[in-house]
Design a protein around this motif. Structure first.
Motif, PDB file in Angstrom:
ATOM      1  N   VAL A  14      -0.838   6.985  -4.604  1.00 27.60           N
ATOM      2  CA  VAL A  14      -0.602   8.075  -6.000  1.00 27.60           C
ATOM      3  C   VAL A  14       0.541   8.934  -5.898  1.00 27.60           C
ATOM      4  O   VAL A  14       1.203   9.264  -4.910  1.00 27.60           O
ATOM      5  N   ASN A  57       0.674  -1.464  -0.078  1.00 27.86           N
ATOM      6  CA  ASN A  57       0.004  -0.042   0.041  1.00 27.86           C
ATOM      7  C   ASN A  57       1.007   1.392   0.033  1.00 27.86           C
ATOM      8  O   ASN A  57       0.603   2.434  -0.789  1.00 27.86           O
ATOM      9  N   THR A 105      -5.222  -5.178  -0.972  1.00 28.13           N
ATOM     10  CA  THR A 105      -5.549  -4.230  -1.969  1.00 28.13           C
ATOM     11  C   THR A 105      -4.418  -4.433  -2.808  1.00 28.13           C
ATOM     12  O   THR A 105      -3.354  -4.519  -2.741  1.00 28.13           O
ATOM     13  N   ASP A 106      -4.822  -3.958  -4.192  1.00 27.83           N
ATOM     14  CA  ASP A 106      -3.670  -3.839  -5.382  1.00 27.83           C
ATOM     15  C   ASP A 106      -3.421  -2.391  -5.734  1.00 27.83           C
ATOM     16  O   ASP A 106      -2.653  -2.183  -6.710  1.00 27.83           O
ATOM     17  N   LYS A 107      -4.035  -1.478  -4.997  1.00 30.40           N
ATOM     18  CA  LYS A 107      -3.723  -0.228  -5.411  1.00 30.40           C
ATOM     19  C   LYS A 107      -2.326   0.326  -4.592  1.00 30.40           C
ATOM     20  O   LYS A 107      -1.939   0.147  -3.417  1.00 30.40           O
ATOM     21  N   LEU A 108      -1.727   1.101  -5.339  1.00 29.29           N
ATOM     22  CA  LEU A 108      -0.433   1.762  -4.827  1.00 29.29           C
ATOM     23  C   LEU A 108      -0.642   3.127  -4.405  1.00 29.29           C
ATOM     24  O   LEU A 108      -1.535   3.747  -5.031  1.00 29.29           O
ATOM     25  N   HIS A 111      -2.267   7.994 -10.635  1.00 34.36           N
ATOM     26  CA  HIS A 111      -2.974   6.477 -10.072  1.00 34.36           C
ATOM     27  C   HIS A 111      -2.571   5.352 -10.695  1.00 34.36           C
ATOM     28  O   HIS A 111      -2.318   4.950 -11.718  1.00 34.36           O
ATOM     29  N   ARG A 112      -1.812   4.612  -9.657  1.00 32.96           N
ATOM     30  CA  ARG A 112      -1.266   3.214 -10.180  1.00 32.96           C
ATOM     31  C   ARG A 112      -2.056   1.991  -9.293  1.00 32.96           C
ATOM     32  O   ARG A 112      -2.476   2.162  -8.281  1.00 32.96           O
ATOM     33  N   LYS A 113      -1.679   0.798  -9.867  1.00 32.80           N
ATOM     34  CA  LYS A 113      -2.125  -0.415  -8.924  1.00 32.80           C
ATOM     35  C   LYS A 113      -1.177  -1.613  -9.571  1.00 32.80           C
ATOM     36  O   LYS A 113      -0.125  -1.398 -10.398  1.00 32.80           O
ATOM     37  N   ASP A 146      -0.583  -5.264 -10.864  1.00 35.76           N
ATOM     38  CA  ASP A 146      -1.162  -6.300 -11.755  1.00 35.76           C
ATOM     39  C   ASP A 146      -1.029  -7.641 -10.925  1.00 35.76           C
ATOM     40  O   ASP A 146      -0.201  -7.632 -10.038  1.00 35.76           O
ATOM     41  N   THR A 148      -3.331   3.590 -13.967  1.00 35.18           N
ATOM     42  CA  THR A 148      -4.685   3.499 -13.995  1.00 35.18           C
ATOM     43  C   THR A 148      -5.379   4.601 -14.467  1.00 35.18           C
ATOM     44  O   THR A 148      -6.738   4.527 -14.720  1.00 35.18           O
TER      45      THR A 148
END
Length: 315
Positions: free
Chosen positions: A197, A97, A192-195, A261-263, A265, A273
């Motif tokens: 910002v 995260n 979560t796969d969200k990184l 905004h990144r995630k 994969d 993203t």
């Protein structure tokens, strides 16, 4: 050619010796990908072979082939620890995260480079697997693969525990098994796969197609030579565009605070993203930029914040 052996032991309910083939193959794929990533981190060339399966639950044995036996033993020990050492705190799993603090990333990168050189020369006799495994902690690709591995097992309740360990030469079983009980499996799974910002301040955007009507429509622009679409989050600037106070022509650019905004994969790669602009600092039609009032406030606040940091000895 040197060889080391790693045993992956699935403990199965009701003393069974059979496991769903799709689950096992998916787990194996993730574990092998993590193994390859760890070997690549330290510049160790390895070849992996499957040995005959053994019962006793289900025991998967991999033969790890390479040029240096010490290197292979170290890498095998590290993969066993990475997959079995339960994260000691939420903050450790929050590494995805937070993508780890930048200083920590840099420190680990330099330490890995140093260790890579030592491994390359064979000077690793004083390196413990635990210390090396700590350097791997926080590698997003390894954490993602490990998370995928345990997520598969969580959906298959026949596996009650897991252990990993190196099989020494001349032995049939690991001398030390690193065991993980099923109750600990969720602690390895990323939620979560969200990184975080990524904030670029300032960023230069060429405006290709502004939005000239009300609504949550995406603007089109160019950033670092690449065409992008982005959300305009500066409401004052949007209002000025809609009321005609701000107009655009060919080559118009804005200087802004850009959020990327990144995630992560499914293989642990960071992917973009979307983009959004929070504050337009200035606008230019080819000549000197005209600063916006909100840009002036933003820069003033930024200078104040940076000044306070220096005052209190912060970097």
């Amino acid at each position: 050619m040197a060889m080391a052996r790693l045993e992956l032991h699935y403990f199965l309910r009701d003393e069974s010796h059979a496991m769903n083939a799709l689950v096992r193959n998916k787990c194996e794929s993730e574990a092998l990908a993590a193994f390859a990533q760890i070997a690549q981190l330290f510049g160790v060339n390895v070849e992996l072979e499957s040995a005959a399966l053994r019962e006793g639950g289900l025991r998967e044995v991999w033969r790890v082939l390479g040029n240096n036996g010490n290197q292979l033993s170290l890498i095998v020990a590290v993969i066993a620890l990475v997959f079995s050492r339960v994260p000691v705190s939420d903050s450790e799993m929050d590494a995805l995260n937070k993508e780890v603090q930048k200083l920590t990333i840099e420190e680990k990168r330099l330490a890995i480079q140093k260790l890579k050189r030592e491994i390359g020369t064979g000077d690793i006799k004083d390196k413990s697997a635990s210390d090396v495994a700590s350097l791997v902690d926080g590698d997003v690709k390894v954490m993602t693969r490990r998370s995928n591995f345990y997520r598969q097992l969580l959906g298959y309740d026949k596996v009650t525990a897991l252990s990993l360990g190196e099989i020494p030469d001349g032995a049939d079983h690991p001398l030390i098994e690193h065991r993980v009980e099923r109750s600990a499996f969720p602690k390895f799974v990323l939620l979560t796969d969200k990184l975080p910002v990524e904030v670029v301040d300032p960023a230069q955007l060429e405006i290709i197609a502004p939005v000239l009507k009300e609504g949550n429509y995406q603007w089109k622009g160019a950033y670092l030579g690449e065409r992008i679409t982005f959300a305009m989050g500066d409401e004052v600037f949007k209002s000025d565009v809609l009321t005609g106070k701000v107009s655009f022509q060919h080559g118009s650019t804005i200087e802004c605070v850009l959020n990327i905004h990144r995630k992560v994969d499914e293989i642990g790669e960071a992917v973009i993203t979307g983009y959004s602009v929070t504050t337009v600092l200035s606008k230019s039609d080819g000549g000197p930029g005209q600063e916006t009032p909100q840009g002036k406030r933003h820069r003033f606040g930024k200078r104040q914040s940076e000044g306070q940091g220096k005052l209190f000895g912060q970097p």
